[in-house]
Design a protein around this motif. Structure first.
Motif, PDB file in Angstrom:
ATOM      1  N   UNK A  16       0.814  -1.229   0.000  1.00 28.17           N
ATOM      2  CA  UNK A  16       0.000   0.000   0.000  1.00 28.17           C
ATOM      3  C   UNK A  16       0.839   1.268   0.000  1.00 28.17           C
ATOM      4  N   UNK A  17       1.970   1.239   0.684  1.00 25.43           N
ATOM      5  CA  UNK A  17       2.816   2.433   0.757  1.00 25.43           C
ATOM      6  C   UNK A  17       3.503   2.677  -0.582  1.00 25.43           C
ATOM      7  N   UNK A  18       4.020   1.625  -1.189  1.00 23.17           N
ATOM      8  CA  UNK A  18       4.663   1.762  -2.493  1.00 23.17           C
ATOM      9  C   UNK A  18       3.672   2.260  -3.542  1.00 23.17           C
ATOM     10  N   UNK A  19       2.456   1.725  -3.526  1.00 24.43           N
ATOM     11  CA  UNK A  19       1.433   2.178  -4.475  1.00 24.43           C
ATOM     12  C   UNK A  19       1.003   3.614  -4.185  1.00 24.43           C
ATOM     13  N   UNK A  20       1.007   3.998  -2.914  1.00 23.66           N
ATOM     14  CA  UNK A  20       0.664   5.378  -2.558  1.00 23.66           C
ATOM     15  C   UNK A  20       1.696   6.346  -3.128  1.00 23.66           C
ATOM     16  N   UNK A  21       2.972   5.980  -3.051  1.00 20.10           N
ATOM     17  CA  UNK A  21       4.024   6.816  -3.640  1.00 20.10           C
ATOM     18  C   UNK A  21       3.809   6.932  -5.146  1.00 20.10           C
ATOM     19  N   UNK A  22       3.473   5.839  -5.791  1.00 20.15           N
ATOM     20  CA  UNK A  22       3.187   5.855  -7.223  1.00 20.15           C
ATOM     21  C   UNK A  22       2.056   6.832  -7.542  1.00 20.15           C
ATOM     22  N   UNK A  23       0.991   6.766  -6.785  1.00 20.47           N
ATOM     23  CA  UNK A  23      -0.166   7.636  -7.027  1.00 20.47           C
ATOM     24  C   UNK A  23       0.162   9.101  -6.769  1.00 20.47           C
ATOM     25  N   UNK A  24       0.879   9.382  -5.692  1.00 23.23           N
ATOM     26  CA  UNK A  24       1.264  10.766  -5.389  1.00 23.23           C
ATOM     27  C   UNK A  24       2.101  11.337  -6.518  1.00 23.23           C
ATOM     28  N   UNK A  25       3.050  10.543  -7.003  1.00 22.94           N
ATOM     29  CA  UNK A  25       3.934  11.016  -8.067  1.00 22.94           C
ATOM     30  C   UNK A  25       3.173  11.316  -9.354  1.00 22.94           C
ATOM     31  N   UNK A  26       2.216  10.453  -9.703  1.00 28.43           N
ATOM     32  CA  UNK A  26       1.509  10.604 -10.965  1.00 28.43           C
ATOM     33  C   UNK A  26       0.355  11.599 -10.895  1.00 28.43           C
ATOM     34  N   UNK A  27      -0.386  11.561  -9.790  1.00 32.17           N
ATOM     35  CA  UNK A  27      -1.613  12.354  -9.701  1.00 32.17           C
ATOM     36  C   UNK A  27      -1.372  13.754  -9.151  1.00 32.17           C
ATOM     37  N   UNK A  28      -0.413  13.903  -8.241  1.00 27.14           N
ATOM     38  CA  UNK A  28      -0.176  15.196  -7.601  1.00 27.14           C
ATOM     39  C   UNK A  28       1.064  15.899  -8.160  1.00 27.14           C
ATOM     40  N   UNK A  29       2.216  15.242  -8.107  1.00 24.83           N
ATOM     41  CA  UNK A  29       3.472  15.908  -8.425  1.00 24.83           C
ATOM     42  C   UNK A  29       3.670  16.135  -9.929  1.00 24.83           C
ATOM     43  N   UNK A  30       3.342  15.148 -10.752  1.00 25.98           N
ATOM     44  CA  UNK A  30       3.584  15.292 -12.190  1.00 25.98           C
ATOM     45  C   UNK A  30       2.807  16.453 -12.811  1.00 25.98           C
ATOM     46  N   UNK A  31       1.517  16.636 -12.517  1.00 25.66           N
ATOM     47  CA  UNK A  31       0.815  17.791 -13.114  1.00 25.66           C
ATOM     48  C   UNK A  31       1.422  19.132 -12.712  1.00 25.66           C
ATOM     49  N   UNK A  32       1.844  19.262 -11.451  1.00 23.51           N
ATOM     50  CA  UNK A  32       2.461  20.523 -11.022  1.00 23.51           C
ATOM     51  C   UNK A  32       3.789  20.721 -11.741  1.00 23.51           C
TER      52      UNK A  32
ATOM     53  N   UNK B 299       5.490  29.527 -11.778  1.00 18.98           N
ATOM     54  CA  UNK B 299       6.848  29.795 -11.322  1.00 18.98           C
ATOM     55  C   UNK B 299       7.422  28.573 -10.605  1.00 18.98           C
ATOM     56  N   UNK B 300       8.688  28.271 -10.880  1.00 21.57           N
ATOM     57  CA  UNK B 300       9.295  27.081 -10.310  1.00 21.57           C
ATOM     58  C   UNK B 300       9.314  27.065  -8.795  1.00 21.57           C
ATOM     59  N   UNK B 301       9.676  28.197  -8.184  1.00 22.10           N
ATOM     60  CA  UNK B 301       9.710  28.262  -6.725  1.00 22.10           C
ATOM     61  C   UNK B 301       8.336  28.069  -6.112  1.00 22.10           C
ATOM     62  N   UNK B 302       7.338  28.701  -6.710  1.00 20.63           N
ATOM     63  CA  UNK B 302       5.969  28.532  -6.212  1.00 20.63           C
ATOM     64  C   UNK B 302       5.515  27.094  -6.407  1.00 20.63           C
ATOM     65  N   UNK B 303       5.877  26.506  -7.541  1.00 22.45           N
ATOM     66  CA  UNK B 303       5.509  25.114  -7.797  1.00 22.45           C
ATOM     67  C   UNK B 303       6.072  24.179  -6.746  1.00 22.45           C
ATOM     68  N   UNK B 304       7.324  24.394  -6.354  1.00 20.13           N
ATOM     69  CA  UNK B 304       7.923  23.553  -5.309  1.00 20.13           C
ATOM     70  C   UNK B 304       7.176  23.706  -3.995  1.00 20.13           C
ATOM     71  N   UNK B 305       6.864  24.938  -3.619  1.00 18.06           N
ATOM     72  CA  UNK B 305       6.140  25.170  -2.364  1.00 18.06           C
ATOM     73  C   UNK B 305       4.768  24.499  -2.381  1.00 18.06           C
ATOM     74  N   UNK B 306       4.050  24.655  -3.490  1.00 18.37           N
ATOM     75  CA  UNK B 306       2.721  24.055  -3.603  1.00 18.37           C
ATOM     76  C   UNK B 306       2.804  22.534  -3.549  1.00 18.37           C
ATOM     77  N   UNK B 307       3.791  21.968  -4.240  1.00 15.47           N
ATOM     78  CA  UNK B 307       3.926  20.514  -4.317  1.00 15.47           C
ATOM     79  C   UNK B 307       4.385  19.908  -3.004  1.00 15.47           C
ATOM     80  N   UNK B 308       5.317  20.577  -2.335  1.00 18.39           N
ATOM     81  CA  UNK B 308       5.943  19.990  -1.143  1.00 18.39           C
ATOM     82  C   UNK B 308       5.132  20.173   0.136  1.00 18.39           C
ATOM     83  N   UNK B 309       4.322  21.236   0.209  1.00 18.50           N
ATOM     84  CA  UNK B 309       3.623  21.499   1.479  1.00 18.50           C
ATOM     85  C   UNK B 309       2.768  20.314   1.933  1.00 18.50           C
TER      86      UNK B 309
END
Length: 341
Positions: free
Chosen positions: A288-304, A314-324
């Motif tokens: 479940x944890x490995x699949x959760x990382x997969x989903x976070x990467x594809x659904x949340x991080x990749x679009x940003x 903006x790259x800096x804003x994108x990092x803040x939005x993605x990482x928070x």
């Protein structure tokens, strides 16, 4: 060479890693080269280790082929070949014996310095709309960045499949970003690395039949760091996009390290206090944890990351939005807290 050659090399790298991992597993079983569970382990069954060597061999052979064929620039070829091979050898020796931490760290800095000399260091970056040229300080920060990334990748390789999934999604995500940004020439290396890791993942997917080992995890850490800096020379926003794609590993490892430092722990000692480790114990399984990382990467991080790569954010804003949210998630799963006794 044509794109057909690139895809051919990519397929061969994946098949080679698949077959080499099978051979390494048989060798480890025959020689009893096993990872035996202990109080610091996240697994409960003795498992062969050292399978990451398959990734290293398959990728570096393909890298030399691409470099010799003019598919990729000599600078990235030599940066990855020298730094990656030295880190892999260092990790292999540590997997089969023990190398003092100070000598490992010296090797990490040496390999990172080699890569930076070929890449040209850290380029000027656009941060929140302003150009930031740090000169030699920037190169020094890039040196520590590479050393931290290769070490955090080792720290985060603690449950089945997680390091492989992170590398594959990051590399394939980067390939998509290069196409969107109109820089397809950067695609081949990331594509081949993803294929090599995918061949290994067949044997490492939960429940793992072989572990990556320090040779593989350290190699992936510095390889991804080098590729991110290569992207930085093409576009400041692409570098930010790489940091976004690597967000799960960077945030969990950094939050864990900072909280352990604040508590006065000996940070060089093995532990099980990363957020993903607490999560795997909470759910009782690695999958479940490995699949959760997969989903976070594809659904949340990749679009940003895509918005940043296309200069729509903006790259800096994108990092803040993605990482928070990732910081909140790491704290939710107690990253860096005292381990259960």
């Amino acid at each position: 060479m044509t794109p057909l050659w690139t895809f051919g090399i990519t397929a061969l790298a994946g098949v080679a890693a698949l077959g080499l991992t099978w051979l390494l597993r048989r060798y480890a079983l025959a020689r009893s080269i096993m990872d035996i569970p202990n109080a610091r382990s996240s697994h409960s069954v003795p498992t062969p280790r050292g399978g990451g060597v398959a990734i290293v061999v398959a990728f570096l052979v393909a890298l030399i082929w691409m470099g010799g064929g003019g598919i990729i620039e000599p600078s990235i070829t030599w940066a990855l070949l020298g730094a990656g091979a030295s880190i892999a050898v260092l990790g292999f020796l540590d997997d089969h014996g023990h190398i003092a931490a100070r000598w490992r760290l010296l090797g990490h800095f040496g390999a990172s310095l080699w890569a930076l000399l070929w890449l040209g260091g850290l380029p000027p970056l656009i941060v929140f709309g302003a150009e930031l040229d740090l000169g030699w300080l920037g190169h020094l920060l890039a040196l520590f960045y590479l050393v931290w990334l290769l070490n955090l990748y080792n720290f985060m390789d603690g449950i089945d499949g997680i390091a492989s999934v992170e590398a594959i999604t990051t590399c394939l995500g980067a390939c998509l970003l290069y196409v969107l940004a109109g820089i397809p020439g950067l695609v081949p290396v990331s594509l081949v690395l993803a294929a090599a890791v995918a061949g290994f993942l067949f044997w490492n997917f939960p429940p793992a039949r072989i572990f990556m080992g320090d040779a593989g995890s350290g190699f992936l850490g510095i390889a991804l760091g080098v590729l991110s800096l290569q992207a930085a020379w093409a576009s400041s926003n692409l570098f930010c996009a790489w940091l976004i794609l690597l967000g799960v590993f960077i945030v969990d490892a950094t939050v864990t390290l900072l909280r352990r430092l604040m508590r006065g722990d000996k940070v060089y000692e093995a532990h099980r206090s990363h957020g993903y480790q607490f999560a795997s114990r909470q759910y009782g399984r690695h999958l479940p944890v490995t699949l959760a990382v997969l989903c976070i990467n594809l659904i949340w991080l990749l679009p940003i990351a895509a918005l940043v790569a296309m200069d729509l954010l903006d790259g800096g804003i994108g990092i803040l939005v993605a990482w928070f949210p990732l910081v909140m998630l790491a704290l939710r799963f107690h990253a860096g807290q005292l381990e259960p006794t």
